[in-house]
Design a protein around this motif. Structure first.
Motif, PDB file in Angstrom:
ATOM      1  N   ASN A 180      -5.273  -4.632   1.623  1.00  0.00           N
ATOM      2  CA  ASN A 180      -4.330  -3.563   1.959  1.00  0.00           C
ATOM      3  C   ASN A 180      -2.889  -3.989   1.724  1.00  0.00           C
ATOM      4  N   TYR A 210      -7.600  -3.583  -6.309  1.00  0.00           N
ATOM      5  CA  TYR A 210      -7.307  -2.962  -5.021  1.00  0.00           C
ATOM      6  C   TYR A 210      -7.014  -1.466  -5.154  1.00  0.00           C
ATOM      7  N   LEU A 211      -6.776  -1.001  -6.382  1.00  0.00           N
ATOM      8  CA  LEU A 211      -6.561   0.431  -6.594  1.00  0.00           C
ATOM      9  C   LEU A 211      -7.863   1.220  -6.477  1.00  0.00           C
ATOM     10  N   ARG A 265      -5.775  -5.715 -10.760  1.00  0.00           N
ATOM     11  CA  ARG A 265      -5.447  -4.711  -9.735  1.00  0.00           C
ATOM     12  C   ARG A 265      -6.681  -3.937  -9.233  1.00  0.00           C
ATOM     13  N   TYR A 295      -1.846  -5.713  -0.835  1.00  0.00           N
ATOM     14  CA  TYR A 295      -1.600  -5.407  -2.249  1.00  0.00           C
ATOM     15  C   TYR A 295      -1.373  -3.906  -2.438  1.00  0.00           C
ATOM     16  N   ARG A 296      -2.140  -3.111  -1.725  1.00  0.00           N
ATOM     17  CA  ARG A 296      -1.997  -1.652  -1.861  1.00  0.00           C
ATOM     18  C   ARG A 296      -0.632  -1.182  -1.349  1.00  0.00           C
ATOM     19  N   SER A 353      -2.831   4.506  -4.538  1.00  0.00           N
ATOM     20  CA  SER A 353      -2.680   3.069  -4.282  1.00  0.00           C
ATOM     21  C   SER A 353      -3.970   2.413  -3.822  1.00  0.00           C
ATOM     22  N   GLY A 354      -5.018   3.208  -3.632  1.00  0.00           N
ATOM     23  CA  GLY A 354      -6.326   2.644  -3.300  1.00  0.00           C
ATOM     24  C   GLY A 354      -6.809   2.893  -1.894  1.00  0.00           C
TER      25      GLY A 354
END
Length: 372
Positions: A315, A277-278, A275, A317-318, A342-343
């Protein structure tokens, strides 16, 4: 904050009372120090009930936060009894003895607001110089006991919530305990000490402010609760210019279809398990380094095989993470705070990405979910 419609209203109001109490102490001190003694007595009386309310609000805020409650329980209203007693205390009853405001002002200048030994209303002086310290210490202790007994601290989720509540309680503990320092030098000449004491408080407060300003998840999630980034949807839905892409310059790539598929699976697996993307600053270069694939190969797979550019891909994934987290945290955090968690680096990017992924703005999306 007290009248904010965003976030949890109970938490907003409890937190605002704590800040109002602190503001009242500073205001009264400044009025006395500037020789506005005819005015300070009015504000002193106005803020006295708030002083008796703040410790209870501090305890109730923390316990409601860690337990995820948005309403007070019936028995918790008993915590406001000292507040109502303080109101009775300051009312101008015919039987109330005269108040020596000059003596109270002198003690305030000695930085002994917590230990005023002069009568200030209907009840005897001990109601103030004994009642307030006991109330403050009792609720401070009860708050720490509630935190240590709660599973909230041990839980692996809600890292930002834990960071906020521990930061808040530690900062409040420092300021509350320093209020007792004048008691240690009661019989000493404290003019120099008072100056150092005030400077120390100011420095600590400055450090706290700088820390919060560099923690947008805390600032927007728990303090700046009145922000409403969806109020003007037309402005939010405007196309946002993308930052310059960080992908490497285009190179001629010769990859077999099987190798492209393997790379794609490897990239997806890394994104889902680690993860990354965070992290708001995660770039395609970081991805390439992590999975040991050339940057131009990563770019090729994302563009040709996954049919997205890197920004839209990450984005996505976020947004998926946000959609999972929002129903779990919306009672304690604002949309903006969960977006940062969420990043996303900016709110404009978040709203733009959410609309692109789902076709709706967040509130409309979750409203549709409820209806279905």
């Amino acid at each position: 904050m007290f009248f904010a419609k965003r976030g949890v209203r109970l938490l907003n109001r409890l937190l605002s009372v704590i800040f109002i109490s602190r503001f009242g102490q500073v205001l009264v001190y400044l009025l006395v120090g500037s020789n506005e003694r005819t005015v300070y007595s009015f504000f002193y009386q106005v803020f006295t009930p708030v002083y008796y309310l703040a410790p209870a609000c501090f305890y109730l805020y923390v316990t409601a936060f860690i337990n995820g409650r948005s309403q007070l329980r019936k028995f918790e209203w008993f915590h406001f009894i000292p507040f109502f007693l303080a109101i009775v205390h300051i009312l101008p009853w015919p039987i109330s003895p005269p108040v020596n405001w000059s003596a109270i002002a002198d003690q305030i200048l000695e930085n002994k607001q917590l230990f005023i030994t002069e009568r200030s209303g209907l009840f005897p002086s001990w109601f103030y110089y004994v009642g307030r310290p006991i109330l403050l210490l009792a609720y401070l202790t009860a708050t720490w006991v509630a935190i240590l007994k709660s599973k909230f601290i041990q839980e692996k989720v809600g890292a930002d919530g834990k960071k906020w509540i521990l930061f808040f309680v530690r900062a409040a503990t420092f300021f509350q305990l320093t209020s007792f320092v004048p008691l240690l030098i009661w019989d000493l000449e404290g003019s120099l000490f008072n100056a150092l004491f005030i400077m120390l408080n100011c420095v600590v407060l400055l450090v706290i402010v700088v820390f919060i300003m560099h923690q947008p998840k805390l600032f927007y999630g728990y303090l700046f609760v009145a922000v409403d980034m969806e109020e003007d949807k037309e402005e939010v839905e405007e196309e946002v210019k993308e930052f310059p892409k960080t992908e490497a310059p285009a190179k001629k790539v010769n990859l077999m279809s099987d190798q492209v598929s393997v790379y794609a699976d490897l990239m997806k697996s890394f994104m889902e398990s680690k993860r990354p993307y965070l992290q708001a600053n995660f770039q395609i270069v970081d991805l390439a380094n992590e999975i040991n694939i050339p940057v131009h190969h990563c770019s090729f797979v994302i563009n040709k095989f996954l049919e997205k550019n890197f920004r839209d891909w990450i984005n996505g994934y976020r947004i998926d993470f946000f959609i999972i987290q929002y129903p779990l945290k919306s009672d304690k955090m604002t949309i903006e705070a969960i977006a940062y968690e969420s990043g996303f680096k900016s709110l404009a990017t978040f709203y733009n990405a959410f609309k692109k992924e789902t076709g709706l703005m967040p509130k409309a999306f979750f409203l549709t979910k409820k209806v279905s």
